[in-house]
Design a protein around this motif. Sequence first.
Motif, PDB file in Angstrom:
ATOM      1  N   SER A 232       0.860  -1.296   0.142  1.00  0.00           N
ATOM      2  CA  SER A 232       0.074   0.124   0.000  1.00  0.00           C
ATOM      3  C   SER A 232       0.809   1.436  -0.043  1.00  0.00           C
ATOM      4  O   SER A 232       0.592   2.104  -0.813  1.00  0.00           O
ATOM      5  CB  SER A 232      -0.908   0.025   1.237  1.00  0.00           C
ATOM      6  OG  SER A 232      -1.842  -1.053   1.216  1.00  0.00           O
ATOM      7  N   VAL A 236       1.299   4.393  -3.108  1.00  0.00           N
ATOM      8  CA  VAL A 236       1.367   5.685  -2.479  1.00  0.00           C
ATOM      9  C   VAL A 236       2.475   6.434  -2.903  1.00  0.00           C
ATOM     10  O   VAL A 236       2.176   7.508  -3.461  1.00  0.00           O
ATOM     11  CB  VAL A 236       0.958   5.676  -0.770  1.00  0.00           C
ATOM     12  CG1 VAL A 236       1.151   7.167  -0.574  1.00  0.00           C
ATOM     13  CG2 VAL A 236      -0.436   5.532  -0.397  1.00  0.00           C
ATOM     14  N   THR A 387      -5.853  -1.509  -2.063  1.00  0.00           N
ATOM     15  CA  THR A 387      -5.381  -0.254  -2.043  1.00  0.00           C
ATOM     16  C   THR A 387      -5.455   0.570  -3.347  1.00  0.00           C
ATOM     17  O   THR A 387      -6.195   1.602  -3.745  1.00  0.00           O
ATOM     18  CB  THR A 387      -3.932   0.046  -1.715  1.00  0.00           C
ATOM     19  OG1 THR A 387      -3.895  -0.608  -0.484  1.00  0.00           O
ATOM     20  CG2 THR A 387      -3.462   1.362  -1.675  1.00  0.00           C
ATOM     21  N   LEU A 391      -9.227   1.462  -1.901  1.00  0.00           N
ATOM     22  CA  LEU A 391      -8.893   2.774  -1.147  1.00  0.00           C
ATOM     23  C   LEU A 391      -8.444   3.971  -1.910  1.00  0.00           C
ATOM     24  O   LEU A 391      -9.002   5.169  -1.240  1.00  0.00           O
ATOM     25  CB  LEU A 391      -7.637   2.526  -0.306  1.00  0.00           C
ATOM     26  CG  LEU A 391      -7.827   1.066   0.884  1.00  0.00           C
ATOM     27  CD1 LEU A 391      -6.700   0.961   1.407  1.00  0.00           C
ATOM     28  CD2 LEU A 391      -9.079   1.532   1.734  1.00  0.00           C
ATOM     29  N   LEU A 392      -7.660   3.927  -2.984  1.00  0.00           N
ATOM     30  CA  LEU A 392      -7.385   5.253  -3.674  1.00  0.00           C
ATOM     31  C   LEU A 392      -8.613   5.782  -4.136  1.00  0.00           C
ATOM     32  O   LEU A 392      -8.744   7.051  -4.621  1.00  0.00           O
ATOM     33  CB  LEU A 392      -6.369   4.957  -4.906  1.00  0.00           C
ATOM     34  CG  LEU A 392      -4.883   4.843  -4.186  1.00  0.00           C
ATOM     35  CD1 LEU A 392      -4.007   4.736  -5.448  1.00  0.00           C
ATOM     36  CD2 LEU A 392      -4.428   6.018  -3.493  1.00  0.00           C
ATOM     37  N   LEU A 395     -11.088   6.856  -0.823  1.00  0.00           N
ATOM     38  CA  LEU A 395     -10.354   7.564   0.176  1.00  0.00           C
ATOM     39  C   LEU A 395      -9.220   8.755  -0.277  1.00  0.00           C
ATOM     40  O   LEU A 395      -9.147   9.656   0.139  1.00  0.00           O
ATOM     41  CB  LEU A 395      -9.615   6.799   1.272  1.00  0.00           C
ATOM     42  CG  LEU A 395     -10.548   5.771   1.975  1.00  0.00           C
ATOM     43  CD1 LEU A 395      -9.528   5.111   2.937  1.00  0.00           C
ATOM     44  CD2 LEU A 395     -11.508   6.323   2.739  1.00  0.00           C
ATOM     45  N   THR A 397      -5.319   9.485  -1.915  1.00  0.00           N
ATOM     46  CA  THR A 397      -3.985   9.257  -1.420  1.00  0.00           C
ATOM     47  C   THR A 397      -3.609   9.577   0.076  1.00  0.00           C
ATOM     48  O   THR A 397      -3.082   8.807   0.882  1.00  0.00           O
ATOM     49  CB  THR A 397      -2.869   9.871  -2.318  1.00  0.00           C
ATOM     50  OG1 THR A 397      -3.108   9.336  -3.576  1.00  0.00           O
ATOM     51  CG2 THR A 397      -1.638   9.609  -1.781  1.00  0.00           C
ATOM     52  N   GLU A 399      -5.982  10.023   2.625  1.00  0.00           N
ATOM     53  CA  GLU A 399      -6.561   9.344   3.709  1.00  0.00           C
ATOM     54  C   GLU A 399      -6.268   7.788   3.606  1.00  0.00           C
ATOM     55  O   GLU A 399      -6.142   7.267   4.764  1.00  0.00           O
ATOM     56  CB  GLU A 399      -8.119   9.486   3.324  1.00  0.00           C
ATOM     57  CG  GLU A 399      -8.702  10.921   3.384  1.00  0.00           C
ATOM     58  CD  GLU A 399      -8.376  11.716   4.533  1.00  0.00           C
ATOM     59  OE1 GLU A 399      -8.316  10.920   5.499  1.00  0.00           O
ATOM     60  OE2 GLU A 399      -8.422  12.791   4.520  1.00  0.00           O
ATOM     61  N   THR A 400      -5.648   7.380   2.499  1.00  0.00           N
ATOM     62  CA  THR A 400      -5.090   6.021   2.593  1.00  0.00           C
ATOM     63  C   THR A 400      -3.768   6.261   3.344  1.00  0.00           C
ATOM     64  O   THR A 400      -3.550   5.177   4.109  1.00  0.00           O
ATOM     65  CB  THR A 400      -4.797   5.535   0.927  1.00  0.00           C
ATOM     66  OG1 THR A 400      -6.063   5.585   0.486  1.00  0.00           O
ATOM     67  CG2 THR A 400      -3.961   4.157   0.934  1.00  0.00           C
TER      68      THR A 400
END
Length: 734
Positions: A232, A236, A387, A391-392, A395, A397, A399-400
Amino acid sequence: MALLYAVFFLSGVSALIYQTAWHRMLGLFGGSDAIAATLVVAAFLFGLGIGSLAATSFADRLSNRQALWAFAACELGIAGFAAISRFVFYDLLFERMIALAHYPALIFVLVFVALLPPTVLMGMSLPLLSKAIVRSIATASAQIGWLYGVNTLGAGIGAFAAGWLLIGAIGYEATVYLAAALNLLVGVVALSVAGGFDTRRGAAVRASLNRVPARIWYWSFLVFVSGFVIISLEIVWFRVLGLLTQSNAYSFPTVLGLVLVGDAIGIVIGAALIGRVANPKRMFFLLQGVVSLYALLSIGLLYAGHLWFPLATQFIDGPVWSDLSSGRLAAFLGLAAAVVLPPAVLFGLSFPITQKAVQDDPALIGQRVGLVQLFNILGNTAGSAVTGLVLLHWLGTAETLRLIGVIGLLFVAALLWNERRGPTLALATAVACAVAAFPGNAAFWSAMHGERRAGASLVDEDRTGVAVFRPIDSKLHRLYIGGHTQSTLPFLDQHGALGAIGPLMHPDPRTVLVIGHGTGGTPYAAAISPVTEKVRVVEIVESVYNVLRKHAATRPVPAFADGRVERVVGDGRHALFVGKERYDVIEADAIYPHSSHSGLLYSVEFFRQVRARLKPGGIYVQWVPTERTLASFLAVFPHVVRIGDVLLGSDQPIRRTFEHAADELLSPRARAHLSAVGWRPESLIAWLASKPVRVWGPDDPRPQDPLQLNTDLFPKDEFFLNKKKLLLWPSSGS
C-alpha cells in the motif's frame, strides 16, 4: 555456498526484469488503465503465493541435495518459459485472443493462467533453497535472512536495470531473453554444486508436516498485515513521487528499485544482528509503528515543501522530462530515496525477526519459510488490489496514508496493552499526532501542484489517477493529469487545430473517435462539421471528467453543451481492439511521448490497429512530437499529409487540401462554433501553416531502419534517457 548466494542474487535480478517486461506485454492484452494494471500485478503475486504454498507441502520431505535439485529445476523451468513468453503474452493473448478482453474478471483469469507456470516456480525457489542450505536451527534465521537479502537486492538491481537501462537500450523482448540466460546460469550452477550436499532425510519429517502450531499462524497473520502495508505504501509512493517526474517511464522502476534495495539492506542488517534480538514480537511491532510514522512525516514534509517553497516549478511546471537536466534528476532521486529507503530498510528488518520467531525445528525449515513467504505474498496481493482499486478510489492518497498510519498505531497500541514503557508511549503519541495533522486529500494535491490558496484548485482522485484543475490567473486554468500539464481553459489553439483539421479534410465525417479528452478542446473542435453525428471520446483517467464537471457547474463551458460528444472512460487503444465500430475520423490527443506507457500510442502496431478501425477513406489525425512518430506513421499509412505539426493518414488519397480546410474554418458557421469557446479561426490557421504542407503517396520512400521506428516491444521515445538524440530520417522534410 558462496556460488549459491551469488546465483540467488541473479535469480532476483531476473525476476524483476520479468515482472517489468511481462507487466507491459500483458498490459497490451488487459489494457494499461489502473484496473487492468492492478489485476496483472495481483495475478503475478497470486502465482508466487501458490508456488510458496506448494513448496511448504514437500520441501521438508527432501534431502538437502534433492532440495537443491528441485531449486535448479525451478530456475531452468523459468528460463524455458521466458524463452517462449513473447509468444504466450504477445502473439497468443494479445494478437489472437484480444476479443476475450472485454471483462476484468476474464482478464484476471487469463492473465493468471498465463503467468501461473513461471510465478509458481519463482514462489517455490526460496523455500527449496532454504531447505538446501540450512543445517542448524541456531543459524537458520541468519542464513535465511542473508539468502532472502541477496535475492531481494538482486530484485532491486533488476528493477533499476530493466527500467533505466535494458528496455530503453534493447527493448522488452531482448531484455526478457537476457533474464532467461540468467536463470539458465542459476540452474546450471545449482546442479553443478549439488553433489556436495547431504542426501539424508529425517524420519520424522512426514509425520510432522501437517501439524502447524498456533504460534506460526499468529506470525503468519502479522506478516500478512505487514505485507499489505508495504505494498500500500509502495502504491502511495508511486502516485506521489510519479508526480515529480510528470509520470514518465522511469518513475516506477525508481520507486520499485528503492523499495527492494532498502528491503534488502534491512534484511541483511537484520540477519547480522538477529542474535541480539531478545523479543522478536516487540521489535516487529515497534518497526511497524516507526515505518508508519516515517511515511506520514516524510510525505508531509514533501507536502510542506510544495506549499511553502516553489518545488512545483522545478517538477510539474518545469521543462518536460525529455529535456532533463542532471541537477533535476539528482533532486528527484534524492527526494525519492529520502522518502522510500528508510521505511523500506525497516520493513526489511522484519524478515529475519520473523524467521527467528518461527524457526524452531530443523526438519521444518522449508515449511516455515514457505508459510511466512506465502502470507507476505498474500498481504502484498491484498494490498495491491484493495489499495489500488478501493482505497485510492474512495479515500484518495492522503486518507489512504492516514489509514496506514492507523494500522501502525494499532501495532504500537498492542504493545502498550502489555507494557507502559516511555518510548512506546512516545511513539504511539507521535503516530497519533501525525495521523491527525496530515492534510486532507484536496489540500494535499492542491499544494503538490503549487497552489497555496485553500480551495482554489479543483481536485479529484480515483483509482484511475489524479486530476487537478488549477487557476493560474483570473482567466487561465490549467489541467494537470498525473503531474504534467495536459491542457488549459481557455483552450489552446493547437487543440482546436488538431481537432478540426481531420473532419474538415474528410468529405463526410459522420463518426469521429478521439483518444484523450484533456479539457475538451480537441473533441469540441472535432464536432465542427454539421454532418458529424457522434464524437466519441475515450479518456483513461476518469477524474479528468470529474474536475471539469465541477468547473462547469460554476462556470458554464460550451464544450460540454454539445450533445453529439459522448464521453467514456477507458484505455483508448484497448477500446479500439475489443470494439467493432469503425470510424470516419480517428484522432489522438494523446499524452507526451516521454510519459509512461506512451509507447502504446506511438507504435507501428498501434497505427496499424487504427488503420484497421477506419472506414474506407477514413482519416487518422496525429500530432508530430518526434521524428520517430513521423517515421512510424509513414511506415503504416500509404497516404499521408503533414500540415504544420499534424499528420493525417489514410488508406486512400486525401483529396481535400489545406486551403479547402482553411476556407471552411473561416466560414460563418465554423467561426461561430469556434468563437463560442474563444478560438479565432485565423489563429488556428496560423498554427497549422507554421510549416510547409508535405504529401506522401504509396510510392514515396518509407523508413527501413527499425531503429527509426517505435514498436510495442521497443518504445524508443518513451525511454528517452536511453535515446537522447532521436534518429532523424533525412527525407522527413522537417
